[in-house]
Write an enzyme that holds these catalytic residues in place. Sequence first.
Site, short mmCIF file in Angstrom:
data_model
loop_
_atom_site.label_atom_id
_atom_site.label_comp_id
_atom_site.label_asym_id
_atom_site.label_seq_id
_atom_site.Cartn_x
_atom_site.Cartn_y
_atom_site.Cartn_z
N ALA A 1 -0.10 5.27 1.32
CA ALA A 1 -0.25 6.11 2.52
C ALA A 1 -0.41 5.25 3.78
O ALA A 1 -1.30 4.40 3.85
CB ALA A 1 -1.43 7.05 2.38
N LYS B 1 -12.01 6.16 -2.59
CA LYS B 1 -12.44 7.31 -1.80
C LYS B 1 -13.95 7.58 -1.86
O LYS B 1 -14.54 8.04 -0.87
CB LYS B 1 -11.65 8.55 -2.19
CG LYS B 1 -10.14 8.38 -1.99
CD LYS B 1 -9.80 7.76 -0.64
CE LYS B 1 -8.32 7.47 -0.50
NZ LYS B 1 -8.02 6.61 0.65
N ASP C 1 -1.53 -1.29 5.86
CA ASP C 1 -1.72 -0.70 7.18
C ASP C 1 -3.18 -0.53 7.55
O ASP C 1 -3.49 0.14 8.52
CB ASP C 1 -1.02 0.66 7.24
CG ASP C 1 -1.74 1.72 6.41
OD1 ASP C 1 -2.16 2.75 6.98
OD2 ASP C 1 -1.87 1.53 5.19
N ASP D 1 0.87 -1.17 0.00
CA ASP D 1 0.00 0.00 0.00
C ASP D 1 0.91 1.23 0.00
O ASP D 1 2.13 1.13 0.16
CB ASP D 1 -0.88 -0.03 1.25
CG ASP D 1 -1.71 1.23 1.40
OD1 ASP D 1 -2.37 1.63 0.42
OD2 ASP D 1 -1.67 1.83 2.49
#
Length: 271
Positions: free
Chosen positions: A15, A54, A187, A13
């Site tokens: 960010a 998003k 994460d 990933d």
Amino acid sequence: MAKGRGIQLLVFDWAGTTVDYGSSAPETVFERVFESAGIHLTRDEINRPMGMEKKAHIRQLLSSENGGRQWEEAYGRPWTEDDVEMLYQKFETILNEVVAEYSQPIPGVVETVEKLRRAGYRIGSTTGYTSQIMEKVISEAEKYGYKADCVVTPDLTEAGRPTPFMLFECMRQMNVYPPCEVVKVGDTVVDIQEGKNAGAWSVGILEGSNLLGLTREEYEAMDPEELRKCKYDAAECYRKAGADIVIDTILDLPEAVAELNRRLIKREVEE
């Protein structure tokens, strides 16, 4: 497949995993966008769907009990897809303006990726950002020494996490098959689910992660016992999502990959 080949590809990933400690950019922008619409959400509420495409993230926030209630109180009606589109356009506009500021690699990433490359592993990546946003992220990260061999965005596959299609596209581009030769590193819970839904291995990282939800300053200042508890809770979330291994920092990844190779060999022997 030829038995004994082992792990070939690591799919990271961005960010919160390789850049942007704590995944601060999307969290900050989501907060600003919803505040501008009169909706006040906590950091935990904003972070819960993190890692998703998003628009899907915005829908999750509006569908939450608190988000939905505040929207109806502010506008006298339930939210609609037009509202999602309006919020999304604001999100993309603001993110495009600030994302480069948050694209420095997390400590340990550059040296770990170099070590993995020297060991013969290929480096792929997936993200919840669009290809347009990623142009700025990629360019900035390269200045500091981090570069992935391929970058797959949800607008390319028309499906984000937790579906496996971005990871499958990484495999196609890197010519790696079957999925048991692939490790997804992330994460968030949806990172872990993306890997498992693809039939790959999944590894969750604690330090710098969105799931841990701490800035670097908060991480370094936290009481050790409180930090231990936060890490334990985050690790449990990863494991409930199906993580094969949870590591403290990205510096622990080479040993985690070695362990997964041992498990893969054992699986092949048993078969």
